[in-house]
Design an enzyme around this catalytic site. Sequence first.
Site, PDB file in Angstrom:
ATOM      1  N   ASP A 119       0.845  -1.191   0.000  1.00 47.54           N
ATOM      2  CA  ASP A 119       0.000   0.000   0.000  1.00 47.54           C
ATOM      3  C   ASP A 119       0.883   1.244   0.000  1.00 47.54           C
ATOM      4  O   ASP A 119       1.562   1.541   0.984  1.00 47.54           O
ATOM      5  CB  ASP A 119      -0.901   0.002   1.237  1.00 47.54           C
ATOM      6  CG  ASP A 119      -1.947   1.102   1.204  1.00 47.54           C
ATOM      7  OD1 ASP A 119      -1.996   1.850   0.209  1.00 47.54           O
ATOM      8  OD2 ASP A 119      -2.726   1.203   2.175  1.00 47.54           O
ATOM      9  N   ASP A 350      -2.662   5.316  -9.412  1.00 52.56           N
ATOM     10  CA  ASP A 350      -3.022   4.380  -8.341  1.00 52.56           C
ATOM     11  C   ASP A 350      -3.097   2.950  -8.851  1.00 52.56           C
ATOM     12  O   ASP A 350      -3.971   2.609  -9.647  1.00 52.56           O
ATOM     13  CB  ASP A 350      -4.368   4.779  -7.727  1.00 52.56           C
ATOM     14  CG  ASP A 350      -4.768   3.860  -6.586  1.00 52.56           C
ATOM     15  OD1 ASP A 350      -3.870   3.372  -5.871  1.00 52.56           O
ATOM     16  OD2 ASP A 350      -5.972   3.613  -6.419  1.00 52.56           O
TER      17      ASP A 350
END
Length: 464
Positions: A119, A350
């Site tokens: 992440d 992303d």
Amino acid sequence: MAPLTLFFPLLVSVLSLNEVVIANPIAKLSPGLSPRTSSNLKISAKTLKASRAPSEDKVTDAHLTLRRVASKSHSFSYVRSARNILATGSAPLTAVESGQSFDVQIQFADTTPVSVIVDSGSSDTWLAQSGFQCVDENGDSQAESACNFGPLFNGTFEDGQVANENFNIEYGDGEALNGVLGYEDVTVAGITVPHQEVALVNYAFWEGDGVSSGLLGLAFPALTSAFAGNDPANDNTTDNIEYSPIFTSMVNQSLLDAPEFSLAIERAPSAGGYIAFGGLPNISFTQDFTSTPIDIVNLVDEPNDATQYSFYTIVPSGFSFEGAGDVRAHRTAWHETFSNRESQITTIVDSGTTLVYLPDEIAEAVNALFEPSAVYLEDEGAFFADCQATAPTFGVNINGTTFNVNAADLLLQSEVDPETGLCLTGVQAGGEGPFILGDVFLQNVVAVYDVGAAEMRFAPHENY
């Protein structure tokens, strides 16, 4: 007819706000868990300042294979929160995507390596500890298996626990964790970070994938989730105790050849791609890089003013497709966040988001170019096309270089509407924002996050 590139400025109106604040309650699913719950969320933008010149792009042995996992994407859950903040009507595109996650293997001390979710928007590295308490969304105890972690960490901290501190985090989808902090030698991609501060989770509301045992956070010290005291119920979200997360430690301890990491996301049937620390993965591609500045967009709690999540953003020069010169996009609530970019489209990069989300007028024009044309399905809130349709030529222009998106990524054969039999397309309408370059784009480039130089670099990696 050759495709044209739509360059900016292109917006028909100008606004000048630099942040958006709107009431957006986030339900606190577990009363005993994180108090990071606010009545409002704010989106704010911050320029990332360079601390050094761009690093030389060199292949490194410090790379790992990424593996797609059947786990919700935490970054996409925050993207969804941002959409809900900005939406003036119905929030766009919440039905057709939950994002996707990738995991890698890490090792604490000399224990067995385990899989963890990668992440880039959060900072903490943690594992679920053997004997933890699993709870449901109401905070009621349930079997450990209900949280669906992979193998649990059976031990304590090799280098000792941090006294009088607790670990306390809630993610954008409501999943939440409590635990303790301590020091471990952590090995990632062959790099051992000595005496790294990490967390062991002993209380969790979690919806895991049955494989991943925790998470590897690659963001900044400002987002660490350590708090004074041993009782999470007493934590104040404005008083988190910053510590050096693992990527920062790698840089500060000169364990990397360069202060950067890179991603080479690959489309199926690849397992997922590669992540490299301090350089490039050892894969076949032409190292012809184009650079562009990166800024940081934060989702911040109001009124506590505590950052919840951070995104890397860039400003593409334009988008390339047939008829692009005739398209004009309207100014949206997302643009209000960027007072210094009055006529530009700031875009999140992303890997946790599958699709590309652009201003409605651009997405509509691209989808009309499918043969036969894609159609917008109201029930799904997205564009779909015949699964045998011919995809148009589409590219993203970054600082003068156009990166084409492979036709295979523009029509998702695995995402079929059950009622119509049509396939989801890769470029979708972003409504009021945010606008995103997800894996449909990233599967066509090698992306370097050079945080030392405050820039991203892209090289084409379309055909493999």
